[in-house]
Scaffold this active site. Sequence first.
Site, mmCIF file in Angstrom:
data_model
loop_
_atom_site.group_PDB
_atom_site.id
_atom_site.type_symbol
_atom_site.label_atom_id
_atom_site.label_comp_id
_atom_site.label_asym_id
_atom_site.label_seq_id
_atom_site.Cartn_x
_atom_site.Cartn_y
_atom_site.Cartn_z
ATOM 1 N N ASN A 222 36.467 -45.489 30.155
ATOM 2 C CA ASN A 222 36.458 -46.836 30.749
ATOM 3 C C ASN A 222 37.955 -47.805 30.471
ATOM 4 O OD1 ASN A 222 35.303 -49.232 31.849
ATOM 5 N ND2 ASN A 222 34.858 -49.998 29.909
ATOM 6 N N HIS B 131 39.121 -51.454 29.658
ATOM 7 C CA HIS B 131 38.613 -52.705 29.326
ATOM 8 C C HIS B 131 39.833 -53.835 28.964
ATOM 9 C CE1 HIS B 131 35.778 -55.634 27.794
ATOM 10 N NE2 HIS B 131 36.652 -56.131 26.743
ATOM 11 N N SER C 56 42.643 -51.487 26.861
ATOM 12 C CA SER C 56 42.310 -50.515 26.049
ATOM 13 C C SER C 56 41.631 -49.325 27.200
ATOM 14 C CB SER C 56 41.123 -50.554 24.935
ATOM 15 O OG SER C 56 41.658 -51.731 24.299
ATOM 16 N N ASP D 44 31.280 -51.123 25.348
ATOM 17 C CA ASP D 44 32.719 -51.458 25.156
ATOM 18 C C ASP D 44 32.713 -50.832 23.567
ATOM 19 O OD1 ASP D 44 33.169 -52.567 27.743
ATOM 20 O OD2 ASP D 44 32.699 -54.761 26.941
HETATM 21 C C1 GAR Z 1 40.255 -54.651 35.326
HETATM 22 O O1 GAR Z 1 40.798 -55.780 34.783
HETATM 23 C C2 GAR Z 1 39.333 -53.856 34.355
HETATM 24 O O2 GAR Z 1 40.134 -54.025 33.302
HETATM 25 C C3 GAR Z 1 38.289 -54.844 34.321
HETATM 26 O O3 GAR Z 1 37.971 -55.266 35.800
HETATM 27 C C4 GAR Z 1 39.071 -55.226 36.397
HETATM 28 C C5 GAR Z 1 39.012 -54.366 37.525
HETATM 29 O O4 GAR Z 1 40.328 -54.818 38.411
HETATM 30 N N1 GAR Z 1 37.150 -54.227 33.685
HETATM 31 C C6 GAR Z 1 36.285 -54.816 32.886
HETATM 32 O O5 GAR Z 1 36.136 -55.808 32.591
HETATM 33 C C7 GAR Z 1 35.163 -53.646 32.340
HETATM 34 N N2 GAR Z 1 34.348 -54.317 31.354
HETATM 35 P P1 GAR Z 1 40.553 -53.666 39.399
HETATM 36 O O6 GAR Z 1 39.222 -53.708 40.283
HETATM 37 O O7 GAR Z 1 41.615 -54.285 40.354
HETATM 38 O O8 GAR Z 1 41.010 -52.321 39.071
#
Ligand code: GAR
Length: 227
Positions: free
Chosen positions: A119, A121, A148, A157
């Site tokens: 994942n 984060h 991360s 997480d």
């Molecule tokens: C990203 O910033 C990712 O790190 C976050 O969602 C966004 C997705 O963007 N993930 C989380 O918060 C998971 N807990 P994307 O759809 O443009 O890749």
Amino acid sequence: MIDFSQQLQTPAPPTMVVLISGSGSNLQALIDATASGFIPGRIAAVISNQPDALGLQRAQQAGIATQVIAHRAYARREDFDQALIQAIEAYQPTLVVLAGFMRILTPVFVTHYLGRLVNIHPSLLPALRGLHTHERALAEGLSVHGCSVHFVNQELDGGPVIMQARVPVLPDDTPQTLAARVLIQEHRLYPAVVRLFCQGRLQLKANTVWLDQQRLDQPLDLACVAL
Ligand code: GAR
């Protein structure tokens, strides 16, 4: 007559299934990195829990199979996860990649894919688990923030962190400007980690990350990794 056909067969490249919920910009970075050969693997399918996720279009444009499994159609979290496992298993992936997949997964799912589930984060874990990380980084007055990639375990997480990328927090930052700065790093970080996994160099053993058969005492720093 000697049959050389066995020797001529090259091993199949690692396959991935990517799970998304939204924009899919990290998915796009992974698509680009597989297309260029930076990641020695193939994205077999993209699955979204949101029918209107923009990432589904990104996958279709790249000729990748897509599937929607709408969590709203399932009364229980366990049933949704079971449907997800069933869909993923059709592709027999080496790695399952969570790329902005905004669902909490049940222990059955996590256990099934333990060691081959990662994942991304948007924080320097273990700091700022959960949601709204950029707002919270500003509210806490942090001077350094980042992202991360970690192996997923039962703890939300909380799985062992593989690699991180840092960004400065600037005095006039808003959650939006900070998020944008972090996202640029996410798009470098995730391909770097997935590449290592597909090269067979990363392992999860006893809740610890191993790289090249050596235990990592702390997460790798993207800025210090030779790509
Ligand atoms: C990203 O910033 C990712 O790190 C976050 O969602 C966004 C997705 O963007 N993930 C989380 O918060 C998971 N807990 P994307 O759809 O443009 O890749």
